[in-house]
Design a protein around this motif. Structure first.
Motif, PDB file in Angstrom:
ATOM      1  N   PRO A 116     -31.005  42.222  -5.629  1.00  0.00           N
ATOM      2  CA  PRO A 116     -30.803  42.600  -7.032  1.00  0.00           C
ATOM      3  C   PRO A 116     -29.696  43.637  -7.242  1.00  0.00           C
ATOM      4  O   PRO A 116     -29.185  43.776  -8.344  1.00  0.00           O
ATOM      5  CB  PRO A 116     -32.160  43.148  -7.467  1.00  0.00           C
ATOM      6  CG  PRO A 116     -32.863  43.495  -6.208  1.00  0.00           C
ATOM      7  CD  PRO A 116     -32.333  42.585  -5.155  1.00  0.00           C
ATOM      8  N   GLU A 117     -29.292  44.325  -6.177  1.00  0.00           N
ATOM      9  CA  GLU A 117     -28.210  45.305  -6.327  1.00  0.00           C
ATOM     10  C   GLU A 117     -26.867  44.624  -6.600  1.00  0.00           C
ATOM     11  O   GLU A 117     -25.904  45.272  -7.001  1.00  0.00           O
ATOM     12  CB  GLU A 117     -28.112  46.211  -5.089  1.00  0.00           C
ATOM     13  CG  GLU A 117     -27.742  45.493  -3.811  1.00  0.00           C
ATOM     14  CD  GLU A 117     -28.921  44.843  -3.085  1.00  0.00           C
ATOM     15  OE1 GLU A 117     -28.677  44.214  -2.044  1.00  0.00           O
ATOM     16  OE2 GLU A 117     -30.071  44.943  -3.546  1.00  0.00           O
ATOM     17  N   ASN A 118     -26.797  43.296  -6.444  1.00  0.00           N
ATOM     18  CA  ASN A 118     -25.562  42.562  -6.706  1.00  0.00           C
ATOM     19  C   ASN A 118     -25.452  42.095  -8.160  1.00  0.00           C
ATOM     20  O   ASN A 118     -24.560  41.318  -8.476  1.00  0.00           O
ATOM     21  CB  ASN A 118     -25.458  41.348  -5.778  1.00  0.00           C
ATOM     22  CG  ASN A 118     -25.259  41.761  -4.339  1.00  0.00           C
ATOM     23  OD1 ASN A 118     -24.747  42.840  -4.056  1.00  0.00           O
ATOM     24  ND2 ASN A 118     -25.661  40.910  -3.422  1.00  0.00           N
ATOM     25  N   LEU A 119     -26.326  42.562  -9.026  1.00  0.00           N
ATOM     26  CA  LEU A 119     -26.288  42.193 -10.434  1.00  0.00           C
ATOM     27  C   LEU A 119     -24.950  42.600 -11.043  1.00  0.00           C
ATOM     28  O   LEU A 119     -24.517  43.746 -10.903  1.00  0.00           O
ATOM     29  CB  LEU A 119     -27.437  42.883 -11.180  1.00  0.00           C
ATOM     30  CG  LEU A 119     -27.583  42.546 -12.649  1.00  0.00           C
ATOM     31  CD1 LEU A 119     -28.056  41.108 -12.812  1.00  0.00           C
ATOM     32  CD2 LEU A 119     -28.565  43.496 -13.308  1.00  0.00           C
ATOM     33  N   LYS A 120     -24.267  41.675 -11.722  1.00  0.00           N
ATOM     34  CA  LYS A 120     -22.979  41.958 -12.349  1.00  0.00           C
ATOM     35  C   LYS A 120     -23.236  42.706 -13.654  1.00  0.00           C
ATOM     36  O   LYS A 120     -23.758  42.143 -14.607  1.00  0.00           O
ATOM     37  CB  LYS A 120     -22.226  40.654 -12.608  1.00  0.00           C
ATOM     38  CG  LYS A 120     -20.820  40.867 -13.099  1.00  0.00           C
ATOM     39  CD  LYS A 120     -20.117  39.522 -13.200  1.00  0.00           C
ATOM     40  CE  LYS A 120     -18.690  39.611 -13.595  1.00  0.00           C
ATOM     41  NZ  LYS A 120     -18.324  40.309 -14.725  1.00  0.00           N
ATOM     42  N   THR A 121     -22.846  43.965 -13.696  1.00  0.00           N
ATOM     43  CA  THR A 121     -23.164  44.807 -14.847  1.00  0.00           C
ATOM     44  C   THR A 121     -22.008  44.995 -15.819  1.00  0.00           C
ATOM     45  O   THR A 121     -22.197  45.562 -16.891  1.00  0.00           O
ATOM     46  CB  THR A 121     -23.638  46.198 -14.374  1.00  0.00           C
ATOM     47  OG1 THR A 121     -22.607  46.781 -13.584  1.00  0.00           O
ATOM     48  CG2 THR A 121     -24.925  46.089 -13.562  1.00  0.00           C
ATOM     49  N   SER A 124     -20.058  37.760 -22.468  1.00  0.00           N
ATOM     50  CA  SER A 124     -21.085  38.556 -21.807  1.00  0.00           C
ATOM     51  C   SER A 124     -20.682  40.025 -21.800  1.00  0.00           C
ATOM     52  O   SER A 124     -19.548  40.363 -21.492  1.00  0.00           O
ATOM     53  CB  SER A 124     -21.277  38.084 -20.360  1.00  0.00           C
ATOM     54  OG  SER A 124     -22.143  38.966 -19.678  1.00  0.00           O
ATOM     55  N   GLN A 125     -21.625  40.864 -22.139  1.00  0.00           N
ATOM     56  CA  GLN A 125     -21.385  42.307 -22.081  1.00  0.00           C
ATOM     57  C   GLN A 125     -21.911  42.882 -20.778  1.00  0.00           C
ATOM     58  O   GLN A 125     -22.029  44.092 -20.634  1.00  0.00           O
ATOM     59  CB  GLN A 125     -22.029  42.997 -23.276  1.00  0.00           C
ATOM     60  CG  GLN A 125     -21.417  42.581 -24.589  1.00  0.00           C
ATOM     61  CD  GLN A 125     -22.093  43.245 -25.772  1.00  0.00           C
ATOM     62  OE1 GLN A 125     -22.936  44.125 -25.622  1.00  0.00           O
ATOM     63  NE2 GLN A 125     -21.732  42.826 -26.955  1.00  0.00           N
ATOM     64  N   GLY A 126     -22.237  42.010 -19.847  1.00  0.00           N
ATOM     65  CA  GLY A 126     -22.787  42.446 -18.571  1.00  0.00           C
ATOM     66  C   GLY A 126     -24.299  42.384 -18.595  1.00  0.00           C
ATOM     67  O   GLY A 126     -24.916  42.102 -19.609  1.00  0.00           O
ATOM     68  N   ALA A 127     -24.883  42.653 -17.455  1.00  0.00           N
ATOM     69  CA  ALA A 127     -26.335  42.568 -17.320  1.00  0.00           C
ATOM     70  C   ALA A 127     -26.900  43.921 -16.912  1.00  0.00           C
ATOM     71  O   ALA A 127     -26.201  44.761 -16.356  1.00  0.00           O
ATOM     72  CB  ALA A 127     -26.693  41.516 -16.267  1.00  0.00           C
ATOM     73  N   GLY A 151     -29.047  27.848 -26.037  1.00  0.00           N
ATOM     74  CA  GLY A 151     -29.507  28.909 -25.139  1.00  0.00           C
ATOM     75  C   GLY A 151     -30.518  28.366 -24.150  1.00  0.00           C
ATOM     76  O   GLY A 151     -31.518  27.772 -24.540  1.00  0.00           O
ATOM     77  N   ILE A 152     -30.223  28.533 -22.873  1.00  0.00           N
ATOM     78  CA  ILE A 152     -31.153  28.141 -21.817  1.00  0.00           C
ATOM     79  C   ILE A 152     -31.626  29.430 -21.163  1.00  0.00           C
ATOM     80  O   ILE A 152     -30.827  30.149 -20.554  1.00  0.00           O
ATOM     81  CB  ILE A 152     -30.481  27.205 -20.795  1.00  0.00           C
ATOM     82  CG1 ILE A 152     -29.984  25.940 -21.517  1.00  0.00           C
ATOM     83  CG2 ILE A 152     -31.455  26.851 -19.670  1.00  0.00           C
ATOM     84  CD1 ILE A 152     -29.150  25.034 -20.671  1.00  0.00           C
ATOM     85  N   ILE A 153     -32.885  29.741 -21.322  1.00  0.00           N
ATOM     86  CA  ILE A 153     -33.434  31.013 -20.879  1.00  0.00           C
ATOM     87  C   ILE A 153     -34.353  30.767 -19.687  1.00  0.00           C
ATOM     88  O   ILE A 153     -35.265  29.940 -19.764  1.00  0.00           O
ATOM     89  CB  ILE A 153     -34.229  31.705 -22.009  1.00  0.00           C
ATOM     90  CG1 ILE A 153     -33.411  31.763 -23.307  1.00  0.00           C
ATOM     91  CG2 ILE A 153     -34.689  33.080 -21.572  1.00  0.00           C
ATOM     92  CD1 ILE A 153     -32.149  32.586 -23.252  1.00  0.00           C
ATOM     93  N   TYR A 154     -34.107  31.470 -18.599  1.00  0.00           N
ATOM     94  CA  TYR A 154     -34.920  31.290 -17.395  1.00  0.00           C
ATOM     95  C   TYR A 154     -35.032  32.600 -16.635  1.00  0.00           C
ATOM     96  O   TYR A 154     -34.229  33.515 -16.808  1.00  0.00           O
ATOM     97  CB  TYR A 154     -34.341  30.196 -16.492  1.00  0.00           C
ATOM     98  CG  TYR A 154     -32.903  30.412 -16.111  1.00  0.00           C
ATOM     99  CD1 TYR A 154     -32.566  31.056 -14.929  1.00  0.00           C
ATOM    100  CD2 TYR A 154     -31.881  29.980 -16.937  1.00  0.00           C
ATOM    101  CE1 TYR A 154     -31.251  31.268 -14.576  1.00  0.00           C
ATOM    102  CE2 TYR A 154     -30.556  30.182 -16.585  1.00  0.00           C
ATOM    103  CZ  TYR A 154     -30.248  30.819 -15.408  1.00  0.00           C
ATOM    104  OH  TYR A 154     -28.937  31.029 -15.073  1.00  0.00           O
ATOM    105  N   THR A 155     -36.049  32.678 -15.824  1.00  0.00           N
ATOM    106  CA  THR A 155     -36.226  33.841 -14.957  1.00  0.00           C
ATOM    107  C   THR A 155     -35.590  33.547 -13.608  1.00  0.00           C
ATOM    108  O   THR A 155     -35.495  32.389 -13.197  1.00  0.00           O
ATOM    109  CB  THR A 155     -37.712  34.164 -14.729  1.00  0.00           C
ATOM    110  OG1 THR A 155     -38.325  33.052 -14.090  1.00  0.00           O
ATOM    111  CG2 THR A 155     -38.423  34.488 -16.024  1.00  0.00           C
ATOM    112  N   VAL A 156     -35.141  34.586 -12.964  1.00  0.00           N
ATOM    113  CA  VAL A 156     -34.587  34.464 -11.624  1.00  0.00           C
ATOM    114  C   VAL A 156     -35.086  35.642 -10.807  1.00  0.00           C
ATOM    115  O   VAL A 156     -35.067  36.778 -11.262  1.00  0.00           O
ATOM    116  CB  VAL A 156     -33.048  34.477 -11.638  1.00  0.00           C
ATOM    117  CG1 VAL A 156     -32.486  34.458 -10.234  1.00  0.00           C
ATOM    118  CG2 VAL A 156     -32.516  33.302 -12.427  1.00  0.00           C
TER     119      VAL A 156
END
Length: 94
Positions: free
Chosen positions: A44-49, A56-59, A34-39
């Protein structure tokens, strides 16, 4: 190629080995990294949900004040807990 302005910050790198029995009865070993980082995104409206059909269950956006470890992977929970502790915030839900 369209470039997005962003800033990221490595929070943590975690690893875990899982031993399980495969469909044919043999023991298998899987190494999970696991590589955990902030972005910080400029859009931000382009977040893949939605889910990707793989792992991945989405974000979704989550306020750290409302963080509950049950909603995240163990790696994410551990990393967020470390981050909050460094910031001097309570980690009651972690």
């Amino acid at each position: 190629m369209k470039q997005h302005k962003h800033k990221n910050n490595l929070l943590d790198i975690l690893s875990h080995t899982v031993i399980y029995e495969s469909a044919n009865g043999e023991k298998e070993e899987m190494y999970h990294l696991g590589i955990i980082y902030t972005v910080i995104l400029s859009n931000p409206e382009n977040l893949k949900t939605d889910a990707d059909g793989e792992d991945s269950q989405g974000a979704s956006w989550v306020k750290l004040s409302e963080f509950n470890k049950e909603d995240f992977s163990p790696f994410a929970s551990q990393s967020i807990a470390k981050h909050l502790q460094k910031k001097g915030r309570a980690t009651n839900n972690i």
